[in-house]
Scaffold this motif. Structure first.
Motif, PDB file in Angstrom:
ATOM      1  N   LYS A  42      -8.560  -3.023  44.066  1.00 20.42           N
ATOM      2  CA  LYS A  42      -7.835  -3.335  42.628  1.00 20.42           C
ATOM      3  C   LYS A  42      -7.865  -2.291  41.893  1.00 20.42           C
ATOM      4  CE  LYS A  42     -12.231  -5.202  40.817  1.00 20.42           C
ATOM      5  NZ  LYS A  42     -13.196  -5.069  41.711  1.00 20.42           N
ATOM      6  N   ARG A  43      -7.020  -2.447  40.762  1.00 21.31           N
ATOM      7  CA  ARG A  43      -6.597  -1.504  39.973  1.00 21.31           C
ATOM      8  C   ARG A  43      -7.620  -1.565  39.005  1.00 21.31           C
ATOM      9  NH1 ARG A  43      -2.687   2.151  38.707  1.00 21.31           N
ATOM     10  NH2 ARG A  43      -1.507   1.799  40.269  1.00 21.31           N
ATOM     11  N   ILE A  48      -7.424   3.251  41.701  1.00 21.12           N
ATOM     12  CA  ILE A  48      -7.575   2.005  42.773  1.00 21.12           C
ATOM     13  C   ILE A  48      -8.993   2.019  43.140  1.00 21.12           C
ATOM     14  CG2 ILE A  48      -6.588   1.100  44.881  1.00 21.12           C
ATOM     15  CD1 ILE A  48      -4.513   1.192  43.000  1.00 21.12           C
TER      16      ILE A  48
END
Ligand code: ADP
Ligand code: MG
Length: 176
Positions: A42-43, A48
């Motif tokens: 997930k960012r 990331i």
């Protein structure tokens, strides 16, 4: 067999992995591309963040048997061998500066190479860890060295570099 090519950013993983895959007639896969394709990670801000347990599980189920896996997280994937590429930290610094990394990121990665960070992580994950010093070698020479070691039955070769004597040359990159 499955071969992970890991190491500090800028050390030459992508270059060597593609060449090695071609040399062995293996599939090439990059952890980063795989994670994007499979929606892993997930960012967080501009980076990331990848859950390495999730990565390892999904990659293990998905990738083939004869594959070279490129990436600084590849040592978390179940593989037969982990190759840890090493390079003089000054080379790492120069390559990352060329790649427009922020000063802070250059410093973090130079430090990681200096203190064997990826090697230590790899040793926590796998028995079969082979270090290769890429300093002053062409990608082709590095690939031949890896093939030679694997064909020679070498399963583990660690502790071959010590960058502490390079400290005076790299301390400028570590200052913030
Ligand atoms: P990584 O995937 O570990 O970040 P790359 O393979 O992208 O590293 O290589 C970083 C840069 O260094 C690239 O510009 C590449 O062409 C160069 N490079 C990689 N290996 C060598 C080598 N053995 N000798 C000279 N330049 C290299
Ligand atoms: Mg790369």
């Amino acid at each position: 067999m499955r071969i992970a090519i890991t190491g500090t950013p800028g050390v030459g993983k992508t270059t060597v992995s593609k060449l090695l895959a071609g040399r062995l007639g293996y599939e090439y896969t990059s952890v980063k591309d795989f994670a994007v394709e499979h929606g892993i990670g997930k960012r967080v801000g501009d980076e990331i963040e990848i859950d390495v347990d999730e990565l390892a599980e999904i990659m293990d189920e998905t990738i083939g048997k004869n594959v070279v896996i490129d990436g600084h997280l590849s040592h978390y994937v179940p593989v037969d061998f982990v190759i840890v590429l090493r390079a003089d930290p000054k080379i790492v610094a120069q390559r990352l500066i060329e790649r427009d990394y922020l000063k802070k990121k250059v410093g973090e990665n130079v430090e990681a190479e200096l203190i064997d960070e990826i090697l230590v992580e790899a040793l926590e994950e796998n028995e079969n860890v082979i270090e290769v010093d890429t300093t002053g070698k062409t990608p082709e020479e590095i690939v031949e060295e890896i093939v030679h070691l694997l064909e020679g039955g070498v399963k583990r070769r660690v502790g071959i570099v010590d960058w502490s004597d390079r400290f005076d040359d790299i301390v400028e990159y570590l200052r913030r």
